[in-house]
Design a protein around this motif. Structure first.
Motif, PDB file in Angstrom:
ATOM      1  N   ASN A 273      17.650 -45.173 112.224  1.00 51.04           N
ATOM      2  CA  ASN A 273      19.055 -45.279 111.809  1.00 51.04           C
ATOM      3  C   ASN A 273      19.967 -44.458 112.717  1.00 51.04           C
ATOM      4  N   LYS A 276      20.358 -46.382 115.751  1.00 60.88           N
ATOM      5  CA  LYS A 276      21.082 -47.635 115.502  1.00 60.88           C
ATOM      6  C   LYS A 276      22.576 -47.383 115.293  1.00 60.88           C
ATOM      7  N   SER A 324      27.538 -50.459 108.847  1.00 62.61           N
ATOM      8  CA  SER A 324      26.497 -51.465 109.061  1.00 62.61           C
ATOM      9  C   SER A 324      27.042 -52.705 109.749  1.00 62.61           C
ATOM     10  N   LEU A 334      16.913 -46.502 103.725  1.00 65.28           N
ATOM     11  CA  LEU A 334      17.202 -45.220 103.074  1.00 65.28           C
ATOM     12  C   LEU A 334      16.676 -45.178 101.642  1.00 65.28           C
ATOM     13  N   PHE A 360      20.973 -36.223 108.349  1.00 68.44           N
ATOM     14  CA  PHE A 360      20.099 -36.485 107.206  1.00 68.44           C
ATOM     15  C   PHE A 360      19.123 -35.329 107.105  1.00 68.44           C
TER      16      PHE A 360
HETATM   17  P1  ADP Z   1      20.442 -50.654 106.910  1.00 69.62           P
HETATM   18  O1  ADP Z   1      20.478 -49.779 108.115  1.00 69.62           O
HETATM   19  O2  ADP Z   1      19.460 -51.767 107.009  1.00 69.62           O
HETATM   20  O3  ADP Z   1      21.813 -51.123 106.498  1.00 69.62           O
HETATM   21  P2  ADP Z   1      19.622 -48.303 105.405  1.00 69.62           P
HETATM   22  O4  ADP Z   1      19.152 -48.219 103.981  1.00 69.62           O
HETATM   23  O5  ADP Z   1      18.736 -47.731 106.441  1.00 69.62           O
HETATM   24  O6  ADP Z   1      19.906 -49.837 105.656  1.00 69.62           O
HETATM   25  O7  ADP Z   1      21.038 -47.603 105.492  1.00 69.62           O
HETATM   26  C1  ADP Z   1      22.027 -47.869 104.518  1.00 69.62           C
HETATM   27  C2  ADP Z   1      23.408 -47.677 105.109  1.00 69.62           C
HETATM   28  O8  ADP Z   1      23.618 -46.292 105.422  1.00 69.62           O
HETATM   29  C3  ADP Z   1      23.650 -48.414 106.403  1.00 69.62           C
HETATM   30  O9  ADP Z   1      24.053 -49.747 106.156  1.00 69.62           O
HETATM   31  C4  ADP Z   1      24.718 -47.577 107.096  1.00 69.62           C
HETATM   32  O10 ADP Z   1      25.997 -47.955 106.636  1.00 69.62           O
HETATM   33  C5  ADP Z   1      24.451 -46.163 106.565  1.00 69.62           C
HETATM   34  N1  ADP Z   1      23.751 -45.326 107.557  1.00 69.62           N
HETATM   35  C6  ADP Z   1      22.430 -45.031 107.594  1.00 69.62           C
HETATM   36  N2  ADP Z   1      22.144 -44.165 108.575  1.00 69.62           N
HETATM   37  C7  ADP Z   1      23.312 -43.914 109.202  1.00 69.62           C
HETATM   38  C8  ADP Z   1      23.696 -43.077 110.326  1.00 69.62           C
HETATM   39  N3  ADP Z   1      22.810 -42.340 110.989  1.00 69.62           N
HETATM   40  N4  ADP Z   1      25.025 -43.074 110.683  1.00 69.62           N
HETATM   41  C9  ADP Z   1      25.934 -43.806 110.015  1.00 69.62           C
HETATM   42  N5  ADP Z   1      25.642 -44.603 108.947  1.00 69.62           N
HETATM   43  C10 ADP Z   1      24.344 -44.650 108.557  1.00 69.62           C
END
Ligand code: ADP
Length: 375
Positions: A273, A276, A324, A334, A360
């Motif tokens: 994440n 990404k 996202s 998550l 995190f």
């Molecule tokens: P996904 O990445 O498939 O959407 P996750 O459960 O991993 O699902 O994450 C949920 C949401 O949390 C993401 O859609 C994103 O909006 C937010 N998120 C997660 N990690 C980060 C990060 N490192 N920086 C910004 N937003 C994040």
């Protein structure tokens, strides 16, 4: 005929149970309390009487002669004890129990327009009212877990159909020879991308199902630093693709009370994440340190971070946040991280990182109950 016991206490059920364990099906209408509070007790009683009628009608159709139904006036619980004669030798199977529960639950919810929580468990004869009361809690808790699992798998199943349909479409077009040959590589590339998407969904599904089976794993320990290195290896290609530098802090080795597979899964989800959602060409820091009786893992990025208003919600299943947009994902990662951390007796939270993006932080226990330090 169904024996309806309407005005007796829970111990009437306990008393009426036949020999051996008996499935107890529970329906709860949590909105009764809200109706009583907002519209008064009379309105709540009216809704309760109407619901009881629906419950009896639906039960008559779904259960066997000799099964018991129970509702205490003023309560939000409706119970069915599957005590029918002839069943003593062979218990109704879990499928039988779920089928009855589904049918009665669906009828009550449809006809009353109210939300119904359901669940079932086995109760023993002579458990007494307290035993039945505890069984009601167990049944509802199990029902909530089953519902969560069902929703998860049906969502994934549904989402798998889209890439599958698209792959099939491209392959059929190519096989039929209808496509411009110049477009063939593009079609194949799209189909390949779709298979990757399916693989990701299936991974999520597997992770989730493995999690539910991993009660034994709670007693195991792992070395977090080794798992951080392994996780970085897995996500390095993605980091290279986005020009992101992965930095792992060199701190003294730290162990956590968590099995290695679960730790690896948790770390991959968080680091992936960070890559990404992090800034293109930026930095991701990963660090694990012992802090008292805990091991604390931090994953920092220099991306846009997470709005404080979203910080609790993003840990929910299938919840995707503002960042996202235009990034692949299903809102599973998550939720899995949270489940792994909490099952191990730890916690996860998100904050603003000193790098400017998201931080995190996962705290995991390092000490066994008997006070043996593992770090
Ligand atoms: P996904 O990445 O498939 O959407 P996750 O459960 O991993 O699902 O994450 C949920 C949401 O949390 C993401 O859609 C994103 O909006 C937010 N998120 C997660 N990690 C980060 C990060 N490192 N920086 C910004 N937003 C994040």
């Amino acid at each position: 005929m169904v024996s309806a016991i309407n005005s007796c206490a829970l111990d009437a059920v306990a008393h009426a149970l036949s020999d051996g364990p008996v499935p107890l099906l529970v329906l709860r209408l949590p909105e009764f309390e809200r109706i009583a509070w907002r519209e008064g007790k009379r309105a709540a009683r009216r809704v309760e009487r109407a619901t009881l009628r629906i419950f009896h009608e639906a039960s008559q159709r779904a259960v066997r002669a000799g099964d018991l139904t129970l509702h205490e006036p003023g309560s939000d619980l409706f119970l069915i004890a599957m005590t029918a004669r002839g069943r003593a030798a062979r218990l109704p199977s879990p499928v039988d129990c779920r089928t009855v529960l589904e049918r009665v639950g669906a009828a009550v919810s449809l006809d009353s327009g109210l939300r119904v929580e359901t669940g079932w468990t086995l109760v023993q004869r002579n458990e007494g009212a307290a035993g039945i009361d505890a069984a009601v809690g167990t049944a509802l808790e199990r029902g909530a877990r089953e519902r969560e699992r069902y929703e998860f798998f049906s969502t994934i199943g549904h989402e798998l159909r889209t890439p599958l349909t698209s792959i099939r479409g491209y392959l059929e077009t190519l096989l039929d020879g209808d496509a411009d040959p110049a477009l063939a590589p593009q079609f194949l590339e799209t189909a390949r991308r779709e298979t990757l998407r399916m693989a990701r969904l299936l991974d999520g599904m597997l992770e989730f199902s493995l999690l539910d089976l991993s009660a034994d794993a709670l007693a195991q320990t792992c070395q977090l630093n080794a798992q951080i290195d392994a996780a970085c290896e897995v996500v390095r290609p993605l980091a290279q693709l986005r020009g992101i530098t992965l930095r792992v802090a060199t701190s003294p080795p730290v162990n956590a009370l968590l099995d290695a597979d679960a730790a690896l899964q948790l770390l991959i989800n968080l680091i992936e994440n960070a890559i990404k959602y992090g800034r293109e060409g930026g930095v991701v820091n990963v660090d694990a340190q012992a802090s008292g009786a805990e091991a604390v893992v931090r994953v920092d990025d220099d991306g846009p971070g997470i709005d404080p208003a979203e910080r609790d919600a993003i840990f929910g299943l299938r919840v995707r946040g503002a960042q996202s947009f235009a990034r692949p994902g299903h809102g599973i990662g998550l939720a899995i991280v949270k489940m792994i951390a909490e099952r191990a007796g730890g916690a996860v939270r998100v904050d603003r990182s000193p790098l400017g993006g998201a931080r995190f932080e996962v705290a995991l226990p390092t000490k066994a109950e008997f006070g043996i330090s593992l770090s």
